[in-house]
Design an enzyme around this catalytic site. Structure first.
Site, PDB file in Angstrom:
ATOM      1  N   HIS A  70      41.052  47.384  50.257  1.00  0.00           N
ATOM      2  CA  HIS A  70      41.790  46.577  49.275  1.00  0.00           C
ATOM      3  C   HIS A  70      43.141  46.092  49.805  1.00  0.00           C
ATOM      4  CE1 HIS A  70      43.712  45.237  45.596  1.00  0.00           C
ATOM      5  NE2 HIS A  70      44.558  46.246  45.628  1.00  0.00           N
ATOM      6  N   HIS A  95      51.314  48.058  49.219  1.00  0.00           N
ATOM      7  CA  HIS A  95      51.701  47.830  47.821  1.00  0.00           C
ATOM      8  C   HIS A  95      51.244  48.937  46.876  1.00  0.00           C
ATOM      9  CE1 HIS A  95      47.613  46.104  47.301  1.00  0.00           C
ATOM     10  NE2 HIS A  95      47.775  46.397  46.016  1.00  0.00           N
ATOM     11  N   GLU A  99      52.430  54.201  44.414  1.00  0.00           N
ATOM     12  CA  GLU A  99      51.697  54.443  43.170  1.00  0.00           C
ATOM     13  C   GLU A  99      50.630  55.530  43.344  1.00  0.00           C
ATOM     14  OE1 GLU A  99      51.925  53.321  40.178  1.00  0.00           O
ATOM     15  OE2 GLU A  99      49.951  53.592  39.255  1.00  0.00           O
ATOM     16  N   ASP A 100      49.956  55.501  44.477  1.00  0.00           N
ATOM     17  CA  ASP A 100      48.758  56.340  44.610  1.00  0.00           C
ATOM     18  C   ASP A 100      48.900  57.561  45.512  1.00  0.00           C
ATOM     19  OD1 ASP A 100      47.370  54.683  42.934  1.00  0.00           O
ATOM     20  OD2 ASP A 100      46.641  53.401  44.540  1.00  0.00           O
ATOM     21  N   ASP A 161      47.176  40.477  44.960  1.00  0.00           N
ATOM     22  CA  ASP A 161      46.548  41.702  44.473  1.00  0.00           C
ATOM     23  C   ASP A 161      45.572  41.360  43.347  1.00  0.00           C
ATOM     24  OD1 ASP A 161      46.170  44.486  44.096  1.00  0.00           O
ATOM     25  OD2 ASP A 161      47.735  44.525  42.547  1.00  0.00           O
ATOM     26  N   ASP A 281      32.895  12.853  36.249  1.00  0.00           N
ATOM     27  CA  ASP A 281      33.631  13.114  37.489  1.00  0.00           C
ATOM     28  C   ASP A 281      33.470  14.568  37.914  1.00  0.00           C
ATOM     29  OD1 ASP A 281      34.955  13.832  35.264  1.00  0.00           O
ATOM     30  OD2 ASP A 281      36.930  13.117  35.876  1.00  0.00           O
TER      31      ASP A 281
HETATM   32 MN    MN Z   1      46.354  46.745  44.340  1.00  0.00          MN
END
Ligand code: MN
Length: 745
Positions: A70, A95, A99-100, A161, A281
C-alpha cells in the site's frame, strides 16, 4: 504434480516470494520518479522504504497481501501520476507508520528532519481524527484542510492514499464500500477537481459509482466496450482530414480520441433523462500541440481554424480557456463540431504543457521551471499560488462548511461564465447566475441593495440570467432589502447564504416587536409571561417556534379570537390532535419481512419515499430517529449526502434470498416518451395488464406536438419483473423510450 497450489507453499517459500515482489514494486517506484535523483535523495527514499518495511512487517491488507504494498503504491501515485518530488515520496512511503506501529513522530523527526515529520504528523492526524470516525462530515473536512494545509503535500499525499484505497475497495465490506465511495464522491473528487488534478478526479468519480451505482456502472462500461471498434473506426475517419491539414501547416502535434468518463456519461443520462444510446458525445478528440511557450496560443488557434474549415462548429459551444484560464488553472480551447455523419464531436485543443497541467495539476509545473527537485523547489511559482488560493477559500471566515462544499459542487455542476464589471474587471460565476448573484459577488451591501442592473447598457431585472462576456453595472437603492423570493433568482452559495442571513435577521427584529406585543396581551389577560406559558401558546396554535409565534403576532397573522391567551394557558382550548400518519409510513410489521438489516432479522423498517426500492435494487438502511430504518436505493438522489454525512447511521441491508411472496407487491414508476398515437393507452394497458397481469396504480399521458410523455405507477414484484415489463413495451413500441423513475407520492 508439476505446480504447487498457493496453500501448499511452505511459509518460508512464501515469505521469500513476497520479499522478491516487494523489492520489485519498490524498484518500479524508483523508475517512476521523473526527476533526476541525487545521491542524498536516493538515500532518503531508501531509508523511508526500510522504515515502512519494518513498521508494517507483520501487517496485511484486507486482500491478504503484505501491507507494505500500500505505501509503495501510494508513493508511486505521488511520483508518477501527480509528479511530486522526493519529500512527498518519502512521506507517502511512511504515511501509515506512526498510525500503525510504535514509531513516533519524534522518531521520524530524528531520522528525516522536521519538515517531513510535520507532514507525516498531519497525515496521522487525519487518520486518527477523521478516517476512524464513522463519517467525515463537511465541517470536519474543512477543518482538516484548514489545519493541515500549512503544507499542501499533506493534502496531496492524502489524495494519493484515498485513490489507492479506492482502487482496492473490492476487498472491503459492503458497508465500508458504500461509506468510502460516497465520501470520495462527496469530498475527495471535488477536492481533486479544485486542485486541478483532472485525471485523479475522474478516476475517483468512476470508482465511486462502481460501488454506489453498480448496475449503471456495469451497463455503461459494457456499452462502451461493445461499441469500441465502431468508435475507433469513427475516430480514425474523423481525424484523417485534420491530420492532413495540420501536417501541411507544419504543426507538431499529437491526436488522441478518448472516451468520456463513465461518471460523466451517467451524469448526462440522468440529467437529461436519456438512455446510453442517446448520449452523443461519448468521446472527445484532443489535439495536443508541441509548441514553444511563445507560440502556444497561436498554434492552438491555427489548429482551431484548420478544424473548423473542415467541420462546422457549433457557435454556442466554443470555449476559450487559454485566454482566460479556469479558476483551477485549466487551460484549453474547446469546440464542438459537426462530423460528416451528422454527429457532434467535442474537440479539445491545447499545448503539451497545458495538457500536463490539466491532467496532473499544478505540480506538473515544475517540469517547465527547470527544477531538479519537483514540487519541493517550486515555491513562489504555480504551487504557491495554487495553495494560497485553496487557503483563501478555507480561511474565509464568513463561509461555513456547507457553503464551502456548495462552492465545490457549483464548480462541478455548472460550467463557469465570465462577466465584467463596468471597470472591465473579470468575475467568474457559475452558469445560470443572475445579476443578483453578480451583485453579491461584488459585495454583500451591493447585493442587499440591488434593484436591477444594466447589462451591456440595457436595463434588466435582478432575476436576469447572465451570459458569458456580459458587462454588468449594478443599480442600487437605499430603500431596497433582501426578500424571500430572491432565493429563486440566485445560484451561488455566497448569495444564498447572505440572503438567508438577512431574512433571519429581519425576522428576528420583527419578532422582537411581536414579543413586546405578546407580553402586553399576556398582561391584559392577567397571565404570567413565562417561557412555560409561551410554550403552551406555541403548541396550541401549532406554530414552529417562539420566534415564529412572535413574528406572527407582529405581522398580525393570527386572528384575535384564536389568540385567547387566558383560555389556552388554562387548558380550555387544547391543541388539536395531530393528524395520523398514513399507514404506509408505518414501519412494516415483523411478519412480512423481505429484507435483512445488519445481522438482525426484526428491526422495524420502511421504504424511503424518495427512491421506492423494489426487490433486486441495490439498497442500504439508514437509521432514522423515531421511524426505524429507512431503506434507500444506493442510487437514490439523497444517497451520496446521507452516506457521506451520516455514515454512522448507515446499516448494511439486503433483500432476502428467497423469492418474495407473490402477494407482496411494490410500487415502481416508469416514464415513457414517444410518438403520439390514438391507440397508445389501450396498447400499453394491453401489454401491462392483460399480457403480464400487472396492476397499474395510475397512468398519465400528456401529448403535445405529436409526441407524448407518460408516467405509469405499477405494482411490481422485483427488478427482474420490472425489466421484463420494460422490455415487452420496447418490443412492441420500438421507438419509445421507457425508463424507471422515482415516484413521488
Ligand atoms: Mn494509507
Amino acid at each position: 504434480m508439476l505446480f504447487m497450489l498457493d496453500n501448499e507453499i511452505s511459509p518460508l517459500e512464501r515469505e521469500e516470494q513476497e520479499r522478491v515482489e516487494i523489492l520489485k514494486r519498490y524498484k518500479a517506484l524508483l523508475r517512476s520518479i521523473r526527476h533526476e535523483l541525487t545521491h542524498e535523495q536516493k538515500k532518503l527514499i531508501r531509508s523511508a522504504f526500510d522504515l515502512a518495511l519494518d513498521a508494517h512487517k507483520d501487517m496485511r491488507r484486507k486482500t491478504g497481501e503484505p501491507y507494505i504494498y500500500h505505501p509503495i503504491a501510494v508513493a508511486r501515485i505521488a511520483a508518477q501520476e501527480i509528479g511530486l518530488g522526493t519529500t512527498s515520496i518519502v512521506c507517502a512511503l511512511i504515511h501509515d507508520v506512526v498510525e500503525d506501529s510504535n514509531y513516533t513522530t519524534e522518531d521520524i523527526n530524528r531520522r528525516f528532519g522536521p519538515k517531513i515529520a510535520k507532514i507525516v504528523a498531519g497525515l496521522t492526524k487525519i487518520q486518527e481524527v477523521y478516517d476512524h470516525t464513522d463519517s467525515m462530515q463537511a465541517e470536519n473536512f474543512r477543518k482538516m484542510l484548514l489545519t493541515l494545509s500549512d503544507d499542501v503535500r499533506v493534502i496531496l499525499v492524502k489524495l494519493c492514499d484515498r485513490l489507492h484505497n479506492m482502487r482496492t475497495l473490492e476487498s472491503m465490506s459492503r458497508k465500508n464500500q458504500l461509506k468510502i465511495a460516497s465520501e470520495t464522491l462527496f469530498l475527495y473528487a471535488p477536492l481533486a477537481h479544485r486542485l486541478g488534478l483532472y485525471a485523479i478526479k475522474s478516476e475517483l468519480e468512476d470508482l465511486s459509482i462502481k460501488y454506489t451505482q453498480r448496475e449503471a456502472f456495469k451497463e455503461i462500461s459494457a456499452n462502451l466496450n461493445a461499441k469500441k471498434a465502431a468508435r475507433d473506426r469513427f475516430i480514425k475517419k474523423f481525424i484523417e482530414p485534420i491530420k492532413e491539414k495540420l501536417d501541411e501547416a507544419n504543426l507538431k502535434y499529437e491526436i488522441k480520441g478518448r472516451p468520456k468518463s463513465i461518471y460523466s456519461i451517467l451524469k448526462k443520462m440522468n440529467h437529461q433523462g436519456i438512455p446510453f444510446d442517446q448520449v452523443y458525445d461519448l468521446f472527445a478528440i484532443r489535439i495536443i500541440t508541441d509548441s514553444t511557450p511563445e507560440k502556444e496560443k497561436s498554434d492552438c488557434w491555427t489548429a482551431y481554424s484548420i478544424i473548423t474549415d473542415i467541420y462546422k462548429p457549433n457557435p454556442g459551444r466554443t470555449r476559450d480557456w487559454i485566454t482566460t484560464p479556469k479558476s483551477n488553472g485549466y487551460e484549453s480551447l474547446h469546440s464542438t463540431v459537426m462530423s460528416n455523419d451528422g454527429k457532434w464531436v467535442e474537440v479539445q485543443i491545447r499545448s503539451k504543457r497545458m495538457d500536463e497541467i490539466a491532467e496532473k495539476g499544478y505540480a506538473a509545473h515544475w517540469k517547465y521551471k527547470n527544477s531538479k527537485d519537483g514540487i519541493e523547489s517550486d515555491q513562489g511559482t504555480g504551487v504557491d499560488s495554487w495553495l494560497s488560493r485553496i487557503k483563501d477559500i478555507l480561511e474565509n471566515p464568513s463561509a461555513n462548511a456547507l457553503e464551502f462544499m456548495d462552492d465545490f459542487k457549483l464548480q462541478l455542476i455548472h460550467e463557469e461564465i465570465f462577466v465584467f464589471t463596468p471597470e472591465g474587471d473579470l468575475k467568474k460565476l457559475p452558469q445560470g447566475a443572475s445579476t443578483l448573484d453578480f451583485a453579491f459577488e461584488i459585495h454583500t451591501q451591493v447585493g442587499s441593495k440591488c434593484i436591477g442592473a444594466k447589462v451591456n447598457n440595457k436595463l434588466v431585472p435582478i432575476s436576469h440570467k447572465l451570459s458569458n462576456g456580459d458587462q454588468v453595472e449594478i443599480l442600487t437603492s437605499e430603500k431596497q432589502h433582501p426578500r424571500e423570493e430572491w432565493l429563486q433568482f440566485v445560484v451561488t452559495g455566497k448569495a444564498i447564504a447572505r440572503i438567508r442571513n438577512s431574512l433571519r435577521e429581519e425576522k428576528r427584529e420583527v419578532a422582537d416587536t411581536g414579543r413586546e406585543m405578546l407580553k402586553k396581551k399576556f398582561h391584559k389577560e392577567k397571565v404570567e409571561f413565562t417561557e412555560d406559558n409561551i410554550a403552551k401558546v406555541v403548541a396550541a396554535l401549532k406554530v414552529q417556534s417562539v420566534l415564529d409565534l412572535c413574528y406572527a403576532v407582529a405581522k398580525n397573522l393570527i386572528p384575535q379570537e384564536k389568540l385567547a391567551i387566558h383560555d389556552i394557558v388554562n387548558k380550555k382550548i387544547s391543541a388539536e390532535p395531530k393528524p395520523k400518519k398514513e399507514p404506509s409510513e408505518k414501519p412494516i410489521s415483523k411478519s412480512s419481512k423481505e429484507i435483512i438489516i445488519g445481522d438482525e432479522n426484526d428491526l422495524p423498517y420502511s421504504f424511503a419515499k424518495c427512491c421506492n426500492p423494489i426487490p433486486g435494487d441495490d439498497i442500504f438502511g439508514f437509521i432514522t430517529i423515531g421511524e426505524g430504518v429507512k431503506v434507500h436505493r444506493t442510487n437514490c438522489p439523497n444517497a451520496v449526502s446521507l452516506l457521506s454525512n451520516y455514515g454512522y447511521r448507515v446499516i448494511k441491508t439486503e433483500w432476502k434470498n428467497s423469492p418474495v411472496k407473490a402477494d407482496k407487491m411494490f410500487l415502481a414508476g416508469i416514464k415513457l416518451i414517444g410518438i403520439d398515437d390514438v391507440g397508445i393507452v389501450s396498447s400499453l394497458s394491453d401489454i401491462i395488464s392483460k399480457n403480464m397481469g400487472v396492476n397499474m396504480k395510475s397512468i398519465t399521458i400528456e401529448s403535445h406536438d405529436g409526441t407524448f410523455e407518460g408516467t405509469i405507477v405499477l405494482f411490481i414484484q422485483d427488478t427482474t419483473h420490472l425489466d421484463t415489463l420494460i422490455q415487452n413495451i420496447k418490443l412492441k413500441h420500438q421507438n419509445m423510450e421507457v425508463s424507471r423513475i422515482a415516484i413521488a407520492n
